[in-house]
Design a protein around this motif. Structure first.
Motif, PDB file in Angstrom:
ATOM      1  N   LEU A 273       0.854  -1.194   0.000  1.00  0.00           N
ATOM      2  CA  LEU A 273       0.000   0.000   0.000  1.00  0.00           C
ATOM      3  C   LEU A 273       0.881   1.232   0.000  1.00  0.00           C
ATOM      4  O   LEU A 273       1.994   1.242   0.523  1.00  0.00           O
ATOM      5  N   TRP A 274       0.356   2.300  -0.607  1.00  0.00           N
ATOM      6  CA  TRP A 274       1.102   3.549  -0.735  1.00  0.00           C
ATOM      7  C   TRP A 274       0.120   4.642  -1.098  1.00  0.00           C
ATOM      8  O   TRP A 274      -0.868   4.385  -1.795  1.00  0.00           O
ATOM      9  N   LYS A 275       0.355   5.816  -0.631  1.00  0.00           N
ATOM     10  CA  LYS A 275      -0.477   6.987  -0.871  1.00  0.00           C
ATOM     11  C   LYS A 275      -1.841   6.853  -0.204  1.00  0.00           C
ATOM     12  O   LYS A 275      -2.775   6.265  -0.748  1.00  0.00           O
ATOM     13  N   LEU A 276      -1.925   7.400   0.993  1.00  0.00           N
ATOM     14  CA  LEU A 276      -3.147   7.346   1.785  1.00  0.00           C
ATOM     15  C   LEU A 276      -3.843   8.698   1.811  1.00  0.00           C
ATOM     16  O   LEU A 276      -3.206   9.738   1.691  1.00  0.00           O
ATOM     17  N   ALA A 277      -5.148   8.644   2.059  1.00  0.00           N
ATOM     18  CA  ALA A 277      -5.946   9.867   2.155  1.00  0.00           C
ATOM     19  C   ALA A 277      -5.862  10.413   3.578  1.00  0.00           C
ATOM     20  O   ALA A 277      -6.847  10.494   4.307  1.00  0.00           O
ATOM     21  N   ALA A 337     -12.513  27.668  13.959  1.00  0.00           N
ATOM     22  CA  ALA A 337     -13.288  27.361  12.757  1.00  0.00           C
ATOM     23  C   ALA A 337     -12.355  26.762  11.709  1.00  0.00           C
ATOM     24  O   ALA A 337     -11.192  27.158  11.603  1.00  0.00           O
ATOM     25  N   TRP A 338     -12.858  25.795  10.960  1.00  0.00           N
ATOM     26  CA  TRP A 338     -12.102  25.177   9.859  1.00  0.00           C
ATOM     27  C   TRP A 338     -13.045  25.159   8.651  1.00  0.00           C
ATOM     28  O   TRP A 338     -13.735  24.182   8.382  1.00  0.00           O
ATOM     29  N   PRO A 339     -13.077  26.273   7.906  1.00  0.00           N
ATOM     30  CA  PRO A 339     -14.114  26.439   6.882  1.00  0.00           C
ATOM     31  C   PRO A 339     -13.851  25.692   5.571  1.00  0.00           C
ATOM     32  O   PRO A 339     -14.777  25.557   4.762  1.00  0.00           O
ATOM     33  N   ARG A 340     -12.622  25.228   5.374  1.00  0.00           N
ATOM     34  CA  ARG A 340     -12.327  24.585   4.090  1.00  0.00           C
ATOM     35  C   ARG A 340     -12.279  23.062   4.268  1.00  0.00           C
ATOM     36  O   ARG A 340     -11.611  22.539   5.150  1.00  0.00           O
ATOM     37  N   SER A 341     -13.022  22.371   3.423  1.00  0.00           N
ATOM     38  CA  SER A 341     -13.007  20.910   3.458  1.00  0.00           C
ATOM     39  C   SER A 341     -11.910  20.390   2.543  1.00  0.00           C
ATOM     40  O   SER A 341     -11.581  21.011   1.531  1.00  0.00           O
ATOM     41  N   GLY A 342     -11.330  19.256   2.905  1.00  0.00           N
ATOM     42  CA  GLY A 342     -10.272  18.669   2.095  1.00  0.00           C
ATOM     43  C   GLY A 342     -10.649  17.275   1.622  1.00  0.00           C
ATOM     44  O   GLY A 342     -11.677  16.709   2.021  1.00  0.00           O
ATOM     45  N   SER A 343      -9.800  16.709   0.802  1.00  0.00           N
ATOM     46  CA  SER A 343     -10.053  15.373   0.252  1.00  0.00           C
ATOM     47  C   SER A 343      -9.437  14.277   1.105  1.00  0.00           C
ATOM     48  O   SER A 343      -9.585  13.093   0.791  1.00  0.00           O
ATOM     49  N   ARG A 344      -8.733  14.667   2.188  1.00  0.00           N
ATOM     50  CA  ARG A 344      -8.093  13.685   3.066  1.00  0.00           C
ATOM     51  C   ARG A 344      -8.526  13.917   4.508  1.00  0.00           C
ATOM     52  O   ARG A 344      -8.838  15.049   4.886  1.00  0.00           O
ATOM     53  N   ASP A 345      -8.534  12.840   5.307  1.00  0.00           N
ATOM     54  CA  ASP A 345      -8.685  13.008   6.755  1.00  0.00           C
ATOM     55  C   ASP A 345      -7.502  13.809   7.265  1.00  0.00           C
ATOM     56  O   ASP A 345      -6.341  13.437   7.033  1.00  0.00           O
ATOM     57  N   GLU A 346      -7.783  14.898   7.969  1.00  0.00           N
ATOM     58  CA  GLU A 346      -6.701  15.768   8.417  1.00  0.00           C
ATOM     59  C   GLU A 346      -6.591  15.714   9.944  1.00  0.00           C
ATOM     60  O   GLU A 346      -7.583  15.874  10.666  1.00  0.00           O
ATOM     61  N   SER A 364       1.731  22.954   9.473  1.00  0.00           N
ATOM     62  CA  SER A 364       2.493  22.399   8.355  1.00  0.00           C
ATOM     63  C   SER A 364       3.064  21.032   8.733  1.00  0.00           C
ATOM     64  O   SER A 364       3.431  20.784   9.885  1.00  0.00           O
ATOM     65  N   SER A 365       3.175  20.125   7.754  1.00  0.00           N
ATOM     66  CA  SER A 365       3.690  18.777   8.020  1.00  0.00           C
ATOM     67  C   SER A 365       5.164  18.796   8.403  1.00  0.00           C
ATOM     68  O   SER A 365       5.676  17.813   8.942  1.00  0.00           O
ATOM     69  N   GLY A 366       5.853  19.910   8.161  1.00  0.00           N
ATOM     70  CA  GLY A 366       7.249  20.013   8.549  1.00  0.00           C
ATOM     71  C   GLY A 366       7.470  20.607   9.924  1.00  0.00           C
ATOM     72  O   GLY A 366       8.605  20.723  10.376  1.00  0.00           O
ATOM     73  N   VAL A 367       6.385  20.975  10.615  1.00  0.00           N
ATOM     74  CA  VAL A 367       6.495  21.645  11.918  1.00  0.00           C
ATOM     75  C   VAL A 367       6.149  20.653  13.028  1.00  0.00           C
ATOM     76  O   VAL A 367       5.002  20.208  13.142  1.00  0.00           O
ATOM     77  N   SER A 375      -1.465  18.638  23.221  1.00  0.00           N
ATOM     78  CA  SER A 375      -1.666  17.440  24.038  1.00  0.00           C
ATOM     79  C   SER A 375      -2.405  16.345  23.297  1.00  0.00           C
ATOM     80  O   SER A 375      -2.781  15.340  23.887  1.00  0.00           O
ATOM     81  N   GLY A 376      -2.594  16.519  21.977  1.00  0.00           N
ATOM     82  CA  GLY A 376      -3.271  15.483  21.208  1.00  0.00           C
ATOM     83  C   GLY A 376      -3.494  15.910  19.775  1.00  0.00           C
ATOM     84  O   GLY A 376      -2.940  16.910  19.301  1.00  0.00           O
ATOM     85  N   LEU A 377      -4.322  15.139  19.091  1.00  0.00           N
ATOM     86  CA  LEU A 377      -4.668  15.398  17.697  1.00  0.00           C
ATOM     87  C   LEU A 377      -6.180  15.578  17.592  1.00  0.00           C
ATOM     88  O   LEU A 377      -6.948  14.930  18.308  1.00  0.00           O
ATOM     89  N   VAL A 378      -6.583  16.447  16.688  1.00  0.00           N
ATOM     90  CA  VAL A 378      -8.007  16.604  16.394  1.00  0.00           C
ATOM     91  C   VAL A 378      -8.224  16.191  14.941  1.00  0.00           C
ATOM     92  O   VAL A 378      -7.442  16.538  14.052  1.00  0.00           O
ATOM     93  N   LEU A 379      -9.261  15.408  14.708  1.00  0.00           N
ATOM     94  CA  LEU A 379      -9.548  14.889  13.374  1.00  0.00           C
ATOM     95  C   LEU A 379     -10.577  15.763  12.671  1.00  0.00           C
ATOM     96  O   LEU A 379     -11.653  16.046  13.212  1.00  0.00           O
ATOM     97  N   ILE A 380     -10.228  16.180  11.453  1.00  0.00           N
ATOM     98  CA  ILE A 380     -11.178  16.820  10.545  1.00  0.00           C
ATOM     99  C   ILE A 380     -11.407  15.823   9.406  1.00  0.00           C
ATOM    100  O   ILE A 380     -10.539  15.678   8.529  1.00  0.00           O
ATOM    101  N   PRO A 381     -12.501  15.069   9.402  1.00  0.00           N
ATOM    102  CA  PRO A 381     -12.698  14.061   8.354  1.00  0.00           C
ATOM    103  C   PRO A 381     -12.726  14.678   6.964  1.00  0.00           C
ATOM    104  O   PRO A 381     -13.087  15.855   6.788  1.00  0.00           O
ATOM    105  N   ALA A 382     -12.338  13.888   5.978  1.00  0.00           N
ATOM    106  CA  ALA A 382     -12.365  14.342   4.589  1.00  0.00           C
ATOM    107  C   ALA A 382     -13.767  14.848   4.244  1.00  0.00           C
ATOM    108  O   ALA A 382     -14.777  14.242   4.608  1.00  0.00           O
ATOM    109  N   GLY A 383     -13.800  15.990   3.546  1.00  0.00           N
ATOM    110  CA  GLY A 383     -15.074  16.563   3.131  1.00  0.00           C
ATOM    111  C   GLY A 383     -15.811  17.329   4.198  1.00  0.00           C
ATOM    112  O   GLY A 383     -16.938  17.773   3.969  1.00  0.00           O
TER     113      GLY A 383
END
Length: 402
Positions: A273-277, A337-346, A364-367, A375-383
């Motif tokens: 497997l390679w390239k995940l959403a 607020a997170w007004p923009r939806s994406g194509s991947r789970d963020e 940013s993925s580099g930060v 203290s954790g992660l918050v999930l913004i589901p795709a779309g």
């Protein structure tokens, strides 16, 4: 090539993990078993507690004598402390008893000492009625002999060790930790303590991955830095495959000219497997080299962290026989607020403030510092989008690292 949904990737990772033979079994003393995974159920060989005992410092009575104890009081026939074997309770008497001490035969209730008056004649008089079974911990209240106390596949916590000790076991059968080789890729990497030259960066991912593996109790093989050279990458991977149950890499799994690890896996091994959403972490890879599984993580530090916690951790636990590998998650209102939806789970690095989820710094993925601040992660589901005050899934680091 379409991106694979995270749930589908996880299912494939779980199937791959559980296709391997079970890890060997080790017998460990309890003081060394914390964090290990039980290889067999723990069956209770004793009742806990092994006899009825007092829940209070007070006086033990037979309920048939309560009326007499209320009106006139009863003589105290014995004194019972924890760790002593009492004589049967003499009819028409009570016993001075202390918390945890065995209830004498013939007694069926205990009144706390605050509700007892001692008369000038040395009698113990009840100031209020006491019921059968009051302030008594019955035999087997916690554990019944023969019961399946803890299941195979449980990752042992401190309270589990205490429960095992309570039935008299000094050791336990657990699955042997995995031997995990950790490698970083790229000529630009320099180990901390060395001087940076133009174009170089310090190798932070090595420490993130080794620290996360240490929290999970795995045996670590430090594979160092793989250079951007296919022949050297192949040779190093082959040597590590002979030593390890699993190879985890950071960086080099994409399809660019300098992504040698990805090239070598495709040419000499397999890529399943390679390239995940998922964001960050799209180029996560599951493959095999010389019959040893390879989990290729992205090179960006935040992506390395996120994919380890969400994908590698459950894979490792499944390899060890754990049934429950899902991270702890709960819904809390967003302060952002997170007004923009994406194509991947963020997955955003976040923290908690006044019961609300707050974002912690640059996403940013580099930060990586935003993960350290949070203290954790918050999930913004795709779309999906998020409005202020809307519930969002929050995954605490405490659960993700353990």
């Amino acid at each position: 090539m379409s991106l694979m949904p995270v749930d589908q990737a996880l299912a494939q990772l779980m199937a791959s993990a559980r296709s391997h033979a079970a890890q060997p079994v080790d017998e460990l003393p309890l003081e060394q078993a914390l964090g290990h995974v039980l290889a067999a159920p723990v069956i209770a060989a004793h009742d806990v507690p092994p006899w009825d005992n007092s829940a209070m410092d007070g006086y033990a009575f037979n309920s048939a004598d309560v009326e007499q104890a209320l009106q006139h009081g009863l003589p105290v026939s014995q004194r019972i402390t924890a760790g002593t074997a009492p004589a049967p309770l003499q009819s028409g008497t009570c016993a001075r008893i202390f918390t945890g001490a065995p209830l004498p035969a013939g007694a069926d209730c205990v009144e706390m000492q605050e509700n007892i008056e001692l008369t000038d004649g040395g009698l113990a008089r009840l100031t209020q009625a006491v019921q059968t079974g009051q302030n008594v911990r019955p035999q087997g209240q916690d554990v019944h002999i023969g019961s399946a106390l803890l299941p195979a596949g449980l990752r042992l916590r401190p309270q589990d060790l205490g429960v095992i000790a309570s039935i008299g076991l000094a050791g336990v059968a657990v699955r042997r930790p995995l031997r995990v080789a950790v490698v970083s890729t790229g000529d630009e990497l320099v180990e901390p303590g060395d001087s940076l030259q133009p174009g170089q960066i310090y190798n932070s991912n090595r420490f993130t991955l080794i620290g996360a593996l240490q929290r999970l109790g795995q045996q670590i093989i430090d594979g160092g830095i793989l250079p951007d050279d296919p022949a050297q990458t192949s040779s190093r991977l082959r040597a590590l495959a002979d030593q390890a149950d699993l190879i985890i890499s950071s960086g080099g799994v994409s399809v660019g000219e300098a992504d040698c690890l990805g090239q070598v896996l495709r040419q000499e091994g397999e890529v399943w497997l390679w390239k995940l959403a998922i964001k960050p972490g799209k180029p996560f890879t599951l493959g095999r080299f010389a019959d040893t599984p390879v989990l290729g993580l992205p090179g960006n530090p935040a992506a390395t962290l996120v994919t380890f916690l969400l994908l590698v951790r459950p894979y490792l636990l499944a390899r060890l026989g754990c049934d429950c590998v899902a991270p702890v998650s709960f819904q809390l209102p967003a302060s952002f607020a997170w007004p923009r939806s994406g194509s991947r789970d963020e997955y955003l690095r976040a923290g908690l403030q006044d019961g609300h989820v707050v974002l912690s710094g640059n996403q940013s993925s580099g930060v990586l510092s935003s993960a350290s601040q949070g203290s954790g992660l918050v999930l913004i589901p795709a779309g999906s989008t998020v409005a202020v005050g809307e519930p969002v899934p929050f995954l605490p680091f405490q659960g993700l690292f353990d």
